[in-house]
Motif scaffolding. Sequence first.
Motif, mmCIF file in Angstrom:
data_model
loop_
_atom_site.group_PDB
_atom_site.id
_atom_site.type_symbol
_atom_site.label_atom_id
_atom_site.label_comp_id
_atom_site.label_asym_id
_atom_site.label_seq_id
_atom_site.Cartn_x
_atom_site.Cartn_y
_atom_site.Cartn_z
ATOM 1 N N THR A 19 -78.123 86.549 37.923
ATOM 2 C CA THR A 19 -76.792 86.045 37.570
ATOM 3 C C THR A 19 -75.804 86.524 38.629
ATOM 4 O O THR A 19 -75.730 87.725 38.917
ATOM 5 N N VAL A 20 -75.058 85.582 39.220
ATOM 6 C CA VAL A 20 -74.129 85.901 40.313
ATOM 7 C C VAL A 20 -72.728 85.457 39.937
ATOM 8 O O VAL A 20 -72.524 84.317 39.501
ATOM 9 N N GLU A 21 -71.760 86.354 40.097
ATOM 10 C CA GLU A 21 -70.338 86.014 40.008
ATOM 11 C C GLU A 21 -69.694 86.440 41.316
ATOM 12 O O GLU A 21 -69.658 87.625 41.637
ATOM 13 N N CYS A 22 -69.204 85.452 42.061
ATOM 14 C CA CYS A 22 -68.760 85.691 43.430
ATOM 15 C C CYS A 22 -67.338 85.183 43.632
ATOM 16 O O CYS A 22 -67.060 84.011 43.389
ATOM 17 N N GLN A 23 -66.458 86.072 44.099
ATOM 18 C CA GLN A 23 -65.078 85.683 44.404
ATOM 19 C C GLN A 23 -64.986 85.229 45.864
ATOM 20 O O GLN A 23 -64.176 85.718 46.649
ATOM 21 N N GLY A 24 -65.848 84.324 46.230
ATOM 22 C CA GLY A 24 -65.901 83.817 47.593
ATOM 23 C C GLY A 24 -66.969 82.749 47.681
ATOM 24 O O GLY A 24 -67.256 82.038 46.706
ATOM 25 N N ASN A 25 -67.607 82.637 48.844
ATOM 26 C CA ASN A 25 -68.664 81.650 49.048
ATOM 27 C C ASN A 25 -70.040 82.268 48.813
ATOM 28 O O ASN A 25 -70.254 83.448 49.080
ATOM 29 N N ALA A 66 -75.321 76.213 38.528
ATOM 30 C CA ALA A 66 -74.486 76.512 39.685
ATOM 31 C C ALA A 66 -73.093 75.952 39.445
ATOM 32 O O ALA A 66 -72.934 74.761 39.143
ATOM 33 N N VAL A 67 -72.078 76.830 39.582
ATOM 34 C CA VAL A 67 -70.682 76.432 39.364
ATOM 35 C C VAL A 67 -69.869 76.874 40.566
ATOM 36 O O VAL A 67 -69.891 78.056 40.942
ATOM 37 N N ALA A 68 -69.153 75.936 41.189
ATOM 38 C CA ALA A 68 -68.346 76.274 42.364
ATOM 39 C C ALA A 68 -66.990 75.596 42.267
ATOM 40 O O ALA A 68 -66.858 74.514 41.677
ATOM 41 N N LEU A 69 -65.995 76.192 42.875
ATOM 42 C CA LEU A 69 -64.656 75.598 42.912
ATOM 43 C C LEU A 69 -64.526 74.622 44.079
ATOM 44 O O LEU A 69 -63.934 73.556 43.945
ATOM 45 N N SER A 109 -68.909 71.349 39.950
ATOM 46 C CA SER A 109 -68.041 71.648 41.082
ATOM 47 C C SER A 109 -66.602 71.278 40.758
ATOM 48 O O SER A 109 -66.349 70.396 39.929
ATOM 49 N N GLY A 110 -65.668 71.967 41.424
ATOM 50 C CA GLY A 110 -64.259 71.741 41.180
ATOM 51 C C GLY A 110 -63.720 72.575 40.036
ATOM 52 O O GLY A 110 -62.605 72.344 39.556
ATOM 53 N N VAL A 111 -64.490 73.577 39.582
ATOM 54 C CA VAL A 111 -64.131 74.389 38.425
ATOM 55 C C VAL A 111 -63.948 75.841 38.856
ATOM 56 O O VAL A 111 -64.781 76.387 39.587
ATOM 57 N N TYR A 112 -62.856 76.451 38.373
ATOM 58 C CA TYR A 112 -62.601 77.874 38.631
ATOM 59 C C TYR A 112 -63.247 78.666 37.500
ATOM 60 O O TYR A 112 -62.730 78.717 36.381
ATOM 61 N N PRO A 137 -55.473 74.412 44.463
ATOM 62 C CA PRO A 137 -55.402 73.439 45.561
ATOM 63 C C PRO A 137 -56.712 73.240 46.308
ATOM 64 O O PRO A 137 -56.955 72.175 46.864
ATOM 65 N N THR A 138 -57.582 74.270 46.305
ATOM 66 C CA THR A 138 -58.839 74.141 47.060
ATOM 67 C C THR A 138 -59.968 73.532 46.232
ATOM 68 O O THR A 138 -61.088 73.394 46.728
ATOM 69 N N ALA A 139 -59.686 73.179 44.981
ATOM 70 C CA ALA A 139 -60.728 72.613 44.119
ATOM 71 C C ALA A 139 -61.289 71.335 44.748
ATOM 72 O O ALA A 139 -60.548 70.462 45.200
ATOM 73 N N ASN A 140 -62.612 71.236 44.761
ATOM 74 C CA ASN A 140 -63.272 70.085 45.386
ATOM 75 C C ASN A 140 -64.462 69.674 44.517
ATOM 76 O O ASN A 140 -65.573 70.200 44.680
ATOM 77 N N PRO A 141 -64.275 68.749 43.566
ATOM 78 C CA PRO A 141 -65.373 68.313 42.691
ATOM 79 C C PRO A 141 -66.354 67.422 43.465
ATOM 80 O O PRO A 141 -66.353 66.191 43.316
#
Length: 500
Positions: free
Chosen positions: A292-298, A328-331, A351-354, A435-439
């Motif tokens: 399980t990974v929680e990452c405040q970046g890439n 997998a969940v990414a902003l 994707s596109g989710v904080y 603003p950086t959200a990219n679904p």
Amino acid sequence: MGSATSQKSVGIGIKLIAEYVTDAYDLKLEAHDNQLECRASITVHDTANSIPPVELISLLRKNDIARSVDLEQVAIFCTEAAQGENPQNFVLASGMRPVKGEDGWFELIVSTGDEESPLPVDEKGRVDFKAVQSFSNVEQDQQIGEIHPPTQGLAGETITGVPLPAKAGEPSKLIAGEGVVISPEGTHVIATKPGRAVLDKNKISVLDEFLISGDVDLSVGHITFNGFVVVKGDVLDDFNITATKGITITGAVGMCQIKSEGPVTIGTMAGQGSGSIRCGGDLKASYLNHVTVECQGNISISREVRNSVLKATGRIEVPKGLITGGRAVALEGIEVKILGARAGVKTYVTSGVYFPEEDRLEYLKTQLKSTGKQTTAIKDTLSLLEKNPLKNSRKALQEAIELRAEILKKRFSKLDSEHKNISTELDSFKKAEHPTANPKINILDVAKEGVVVALGQAITTIQEEISGPTSIVEDSPLGEIRIMTYSPLTIPADETDEKT
């Protein structure tokens, strides 16, 4: 004693103080050890008229030897002389040797890890053999040591009372190395950055890197460090690492908890469902399995991810490998060569989710449901207890029921208050603008059937394999998923209008 005495002084060699020649005896007084001792030698010719103590003391005083005279030694000397033993080199007086001052010294008030320290024991007497870390974590501006100044020393004096100056002690030769400063008054050593104290001979430093040249095992134990942790080997199962600035692990990581406020780089990790990584920066790895990974970046994976949960506030990129199973969940978008598998556990990608907002929202909903169920159950139980005819019951049973009811009422009050607070937070919950959200999800090779894709309000399960390179984005007006010609994640999903 009526015969005349003769006296002559000599200032050479051992230092003859005086020599007395009489018909009864020949007496010689000498200064030894730099005027710190007065020694007497005597040859008695007439024991009946040998020198008495009073006369000897008088002769010593004539030569300025008074305060340092040892009266007991004088008595012994005179007794032996009267017995014809002719004592030689007999110490009659002693001065005081000067004492050099103590040298200044450095007192370290934190642990460097070189000291012996006992293993921690819990309340049941069990020893935690993995808690062997003994060095102190140092904070910026923390005092880590004290410099004690030298002392002046104690002056001495000769047998004639001439002062002998004492040498002062030498100051501490401590050198301030990296990460420390010495206070203006020269008495305190202060850390200028977080890390751990290292004392090498007379040099004190604070280093923000902790290097383990081999594996993290029982010889190293759990690691908690204010700085960077670098492991050149593997991290065995059940050994956890926490570091404020970053973690780099060259080898394999087992079922461990890896936490850092900075970036994390590892080789591979097999978490067995309970291993986790939480980092405040980017994560780089070769292979993840059941992690399980929680990452405040890439998140960047060079090979593959299997049955893991990946959450990133940036991008998730596996451009040469696959993501299969798990979630997998990414902003800011997901890019992967192969997504999903033909059979087995489903793969979920969003994707596109904080994710911190989504996790908080999900937690609140779960807690609201849980507290609601508990309060309802307590209400039902209290209702049954109130119907119970207590007046016809035994006193002990009555008291037990009343006590249980009182406990349940307190529990109900606490849960009801918690339920109301959660409900209020849910009612006012509002997602922030990102603003950086990219679904957008990029498939470089293939997306297998059965993969569940969620973008914005749209969610779908892939029914047939999708061959790449291609981009999957949300068709906002229709609330559906659409497949587009591939474009890099640097191009936001809403800037592409082409539909395939």
